[in-house]
Design a protein around this motif. Sequence first.
Motif, PDB file in Angstrom:
ATOM      1  N   VAL A 136       0.845  -1.205   0.000  1.00 19.42           N
ATOM      2  CA  VAL A 136       0.000   0.000   0.000  1.00 19.42           C
ATOM      3  C   VAL A 136       0.876   1.250   0.000  1.00 19.42           C
ATOM      4  O   VAL A 136       0.572   2.226  -0.673  1.00 19.42           O
ATOM      5  N   GLU A 137       1.992   1.205   0.721  1.00 20.98           N
ATOM      6  CA  GLU A 137       2.908   2.350   0.755  1.00 20.98           C
ATOM      7  C   GLU A 137       3.541   2.605  -0.606  1.00 20.98           C
ATOM      8  O   GLU A 137       3.769   3.756  -0.982  1.00 20.98           O
ATOM      9  N   ARG A 138       3.801   1.551  -1.382  1.00 18.31           N
ATOM     10  CA  ARG A 138       4.464   1.701  -2.692  1.00 18.31           C
ATOM     11  C   ARG A 138       3.513   2.120  -3.810  1.00 18.31           C
ATOM     12  O   ARG A 138       3.953   2.547  -4.874  1.00 18.31           O
ATOM     13  N   ILE A 139       2.221   2.008  -3.593  1.00 20.56           N
ATOM     14  CA  ILE A 139       1.255   2.344  -4.642  1.00 20.56           C
ATOM     15  C   ILE A 139       1.320   3.841  -4.957  1.00 20.56           C
ATOM     16  O   ILE A 139       1.471   4.668  -4.058  1.00 20.56           O
ATOM     17  N   ALA A 140       1.176   4.178  -6.227  1.00 18.47           N
ATOM     18  CA  ALA A 140       1.158   5.580  -6.663  1.00 18.47           C
ATOM     19  C   ALA A 140      -0.271   6.122  -6.518  1.00 18.47           C
ATOM     20  O   ALA A 140      -1.016   6.213  -7.496  1.00 18.47           O
ATOM     21  N   TRP A 141      -0.657   6.460  -5.295  1.00 22.68           N
ATOM     22  CA  TRP A 141      -1.989   7.005  -5.024  1.00 22.68           C
ATOM     23  C   TRP A 141      -2.087   8.403  -5.609  1.00 22.68           C
ATOM     24  O   TRP A 141      -1.135   9.185  -5.546  1.00 22.68           O
ATOM     25  N   LYS A 142      -3.232   8.756  -6.126  1.00 22.60           N
ATOM     26  CA  LYS A 142      -3.458  10.116  -6.609  1.00 22.60           C
ATOM     27  C   LYS A 142      -3.595  11.089  -5.440  1.00 22.60           C
ATOM     28  O   LYS A 142      -3.172  12.234  -5.513  1.00 22.60           O
ATOM     29  N   GLN A 143      -4.205  10.620  -4.350  1.00 22.84           N
ATOM     30  CA  GLN A 143      -4.419  11.432  -3.143  1.00 22.84           C
ATOM     31  C   GLN A 143      -3.938  10.651  -1.905  1.00 22.84           C
ATOM     32  O   GLN A 143      -4.734  10.264  -1.055  1.00 22.84           O
ATOM     33  N   PRO A 144      -2.626  10.413  -1.762  1.00 23.60           N
ATOM     34  CA  PRO A 144      -2.146   9.578  -0.651  1.00 23.60           C
ATOM     35  C   PRO A 144      -2.466  10.158   0.720  1.00 23.60           C
ATOM     36  O   PRO A 144      -2.656   9.409   1.686  1.00 23.60           O
ATOM     37  N   GLU A 145      -2.565  11.469   0.814  1.00 26.29           N
ATOM     38  CA  GLU A 145      -2.820  12.089   2.118  1.00 26.29           C
ATOM     39  C   GLU A 145      -4.195  11.737   2.681  1.00 26.29           C
ATOM     40  O   GLU A 145      -4.457  11.956   3.867  1.00 26.29           O
ATOM     41  N   PHE A 146      -5.078  11.178   1.842  1.00 24.21           N
ATOM     42  CA  PHE A 146      -6.411  10.802   2.312  1.00 24.21           C
ATOM     43  C   PHE A 146      -6.593   9.294   2.471  1.00 24.21           C
ATOM     44  O   PHE A 146      -7.667   8.843   2.861  1.00 24.21           O
ATOM     45  N   VAL A 147      -5.563   8.512   2.154  1.00 23.37           N
ATOM     46  CA  VAL A 147      -5.642   7.059   2.308  1.00 23.37           C
ATOM     47  C   VAL A 147      -5.578   6.705   3.793  1.00 23.37           C
ATOM     48  O   VAL A 147      -4.713   7.178   4.518  1.00 23.37           O
ATOM     49  N   GLN A 148      -6.534   5.876   4.222  1.00 21.05           N
ATOM     50  CA  GLN A 148      -6.530   5.343   5.584  1.00 21.05           C
ATOM     51  C   GLN A 148      -6.686   3.833   5.471  1.00 21.05           C
ATOM     52  O   GLN A 148      -7.663   3.346   4.912  1.00 21.05           O
ATOM     53  N   LEU A 149      -5.720   3.089   5.987  1.00 20.28           N
ATOM     54  CA  LEU A 149      -5.741   1.637   5.954  1.00 20.28           C
ATOM     55  C   LEU A 149      -6.010   1.132   7.367  1.00 20.28           C
ATOM     56  O   LEU A 149      -5.293   1.479   8.299  1.00 20.28           O
ATOM     57  N   PHE A 150      -7.059   0.329   7.519  1.00 21.68           N
ATOM     58  CA  PHE A 150      -7.454  -0.235   8.809  1.00 21.68           C
ATOM     59  C   PHE A 150      -7.171  -1.734   8.766  1.00 21.68           C
ATOM     60  O   PHE A 150      -7.678  -2.426   7.878  1.00 21.68           O
ATOM     61  N   VAL A 151      -6.383  -2.244   9.713  1.00 17.23           N
ATOM     62  CA  VAL A 151      -5.972  -3.646   9.717  1.00 17.23           C
ATOM     63  C   VAL A 151      -6.240  -4.249  11.093  1.00 17.23           C
ATOM     64  O   VAL A 151      -5.769  -3.725  12.105  1.00 17.23           O
ATOM     65  N   MET A 152      -7.011  -5.350  11.119  1.00 13.78           N
ATOM     66  CA  MET A 152      -7.241  -6.087  12.366  1.00 13.78           C
ATOM     67  C   MET A 152      -6.920  -7.553  12.103  1.00 13.78           C
ATOM     68  O   MET A 152      -7.659  -8.246  11.409  1.00 13.78           O
ATOM     69  N   ASP A 153      -5.813  -8.006  12.651  1.00 14.74           N
ATOM     70  CA  ASP A 153      -5.375  -9.383  12.473  1.00 14.74           C
ATOM     71  C   ASP A 153      -6.198 -10.326  13.350  1.00 14.74           C
ATOM     72  O   ASP A 153      -6.870  -9.887  14.302  1.00 14.74           O
ATOM     73  N   GLN A 154      -6.136 -11.598  13.041  1.00 15.18           N
ATOM     74  CA  GLN A 154      -6.826 -12.602  13.859  1.00 15.18           C
ATOM     75  C   GLN A 154      -6.351 -12.486  15.300  1.00 15.18           C
ATOM     76  O   GLN A 154      -5.177 -12.238  15.552  1.00 15.18           O
TER      77      GLN A 154
END
Length: 135
Positions: A83-101
């Motif tokens: 996700v960090e390496r992706i060329a987002w058009k608006q990276p400042e608005f990306v929010q990634l939510f992760v909940m592992d088992q």
Amino acid sequence: MSHVANIMISVETDDRSTVEELSQWLRTAAPRRGFGPGAVGWVGSLNEITGSSTQWGGGKYPECDVYAGALNHADLDGLVAHVERIAWKQPEFVQLFVMDQEQVYFRVWMFHGAKLRQVVPDGREEEVWSRDSAT
């Protein structure tokens, strides 16, 4: 045996196609946990949960673009790095939510400059569970 992780990602409308590419990567080339070094392949996919056919409580349609998936055997460090390496058009608005088992709350990742940073700390479950066992 499965190992499930729940993820959600919130993006600006300009990045909808970018999330579709991320979902395709999860279907075909994501690193897999528990399958040996270098194992990649299907771990799941993402579905939009805020589309025009979706209604949340309150009687209004959501005014955000959020995608979610329950991933199986996903290497979550590999996911965050991708996700960090992706060329987002608006990276400042990306929010990634992760909940592992076995976790009970989402870890939230957001961009700070070019780096994806975890903004909600690890360890909250241990704080609560150790406090509960002391009583």
